[in-house]
Write a protein that holds these residues in place. Structure first.
Motif, PDB file in Angstrom:
ATOM      1  N   VAL A 165       4.172  -4.677  -3.717  1.00 60.30           N
ATOM      2  CA  VAL A 165       5.024  -3.944  -2.780  1.00 60.30           C
ATOM      3  C   VAL A 165       5.518  -2.651  -3.419  1.00 60.30           C
ATOM      4  O   VAL A 165       6.050  -2.662  -4.531  1.00 60.30           O
TER       5      VAL A 165
ATOM      6  N   ILE B  60      10.528  -1.834   0.327  1.00 59.37           N
ATOM      7  CA  ILE B  60      10.987  -2.495   1.546  1.00 59.37           C
ATOM      8  C   ILE B  60      12.254  -1.772   1.969  1.00 59.37           C
ATOM      9  O   ILE B  60      13.155  -1.564   1.141  1.00 59.37           O
TER      10      ILE B  60
ATOM     11  N   VAL C 229       7.790  -2.950   5.338  1.00 59.97           N
ATOM     12  CA  VAL C 229       7.261  -3.461   4.070  1.00 59.97           C
ATOM     13  C   VAL C 229       6.050  -2.596   3.745  1.00 59.97           C
ATOM     14  O   VAL C 229       5.015  -2.685   4.414  1.00 59.97           O
TER      15      VAL C 229
ATOM     16  N   ILE D 187      10.394 -11.766   0.094  1.00 59.37           N
ATOM     17  CA  ILE D 187      10.335 -10.669   1.054  1.00 59.37           C
ATOM     18  C   ILE D 187      11.060 -11.053   2.342  1.00 59.37           C
ATOM     19  O   ILE D 187      11.857 -10.276   2.890  1.00 59.37           O
TER      20      ILE D 187
END
Length: 215
Positions: free
Chosen positions: A8, A11, A29, A58
């Motif tokens: 990632v 976010i 995301v 997440i």
């Protein structure tokens, strides 16, 4: 047993600036990595780096935003196999989920509950040859095709594609001008002149916050 992980970049909680959910409070995301190098890319910072995150972590972060909409984007999110697990997990959690994908990777395995926003590449992107037109067979009425228009030649190419493939009968088609580069008023005039069955979209988030990351 190890839980699925995705790499990632960020976010964040923002206002959706594109697609049919423009204006909605949305959790984003942004996954890391992309096999394409479009000339107008505005998220090159997501090509590398990022951090591995487990999907439950997440979901926990997104829950704090108290949103209905979650958008999984990139980079190219489908370049990570575990993106499919993430999309399904978000749907299972009750979110309205969309994935923004380049159209260069197979979308056939994406959860049917997910709204697919397919960013087909025009000649001006430099990546036209990466389009997998077989993906069009996987689109339904909730899905969307976006074409980023660099100039008049891009517009003519995109208009022909829409009409030849009858894309407007499959899903919503969005034309978005490159800025700077293609004046939005010019694109609007071309669409009006041709009575083209598409929607014009301008990136709302850039009108609000410019090029700021995480917005």
């Amino acid at each position: 047993m190890d839980l699925p992980k995705v790499r990632v970049t960020e976010i964040f909680h923002s206002i959706q600036g594109e697609s049919l959910s423009t204006g909605e409070r949305t959790a984003f995301v942004r996954l890391t990595g992309c096999p394409l190098r479009c000339t107008y890319c505005d998220t090159a910072y997501a090509f590398r780096g990022g951090a591995w995150r487990e999907i439950p972590a997440i979901l926990e972060q997104i829950a704090d935003y108290r949103v209905r909409h979650v958008c999984v984007t990139g980079g190219e999110p489908l370049a990570q196999a575990a993106c499919l697990d993430l999309l399904s997990a978000l749907c299972d959690a009750g979110y309205q989920v969309s994935v923004e994908t380049s159209g260069a990777l197979d979308i056939g395995q994406v959860d049917a509950r997910v709204t697919k926003v397919l960013d087909l590449k025009t000649p001006g992107s430099g990546e036209q040859d990466r389009n997998l037109l077989g993906n069009l067979a996987h689109l339904g009425t909730r899905d969307q095709v976006k074409l980023v228009i660099c100039d008049a030649a891009d517009y003519r190419w995109a208009a022909s594609l829409v009409l030849d493939q009858r894309l407007h009968e499959r899903c919503t088609v969005l034309f978005s001008p490159v800025t700077p580069g293609c004046p939005p008023g010019d694109l609007a005039d071309w669409i009006l002149h041709d009575r083209l069955p598409v929607r014009l979209q301008i990136q709302l988030h850039k009108s609000l916050w410019g090029e700021a990351r995480g917005r």
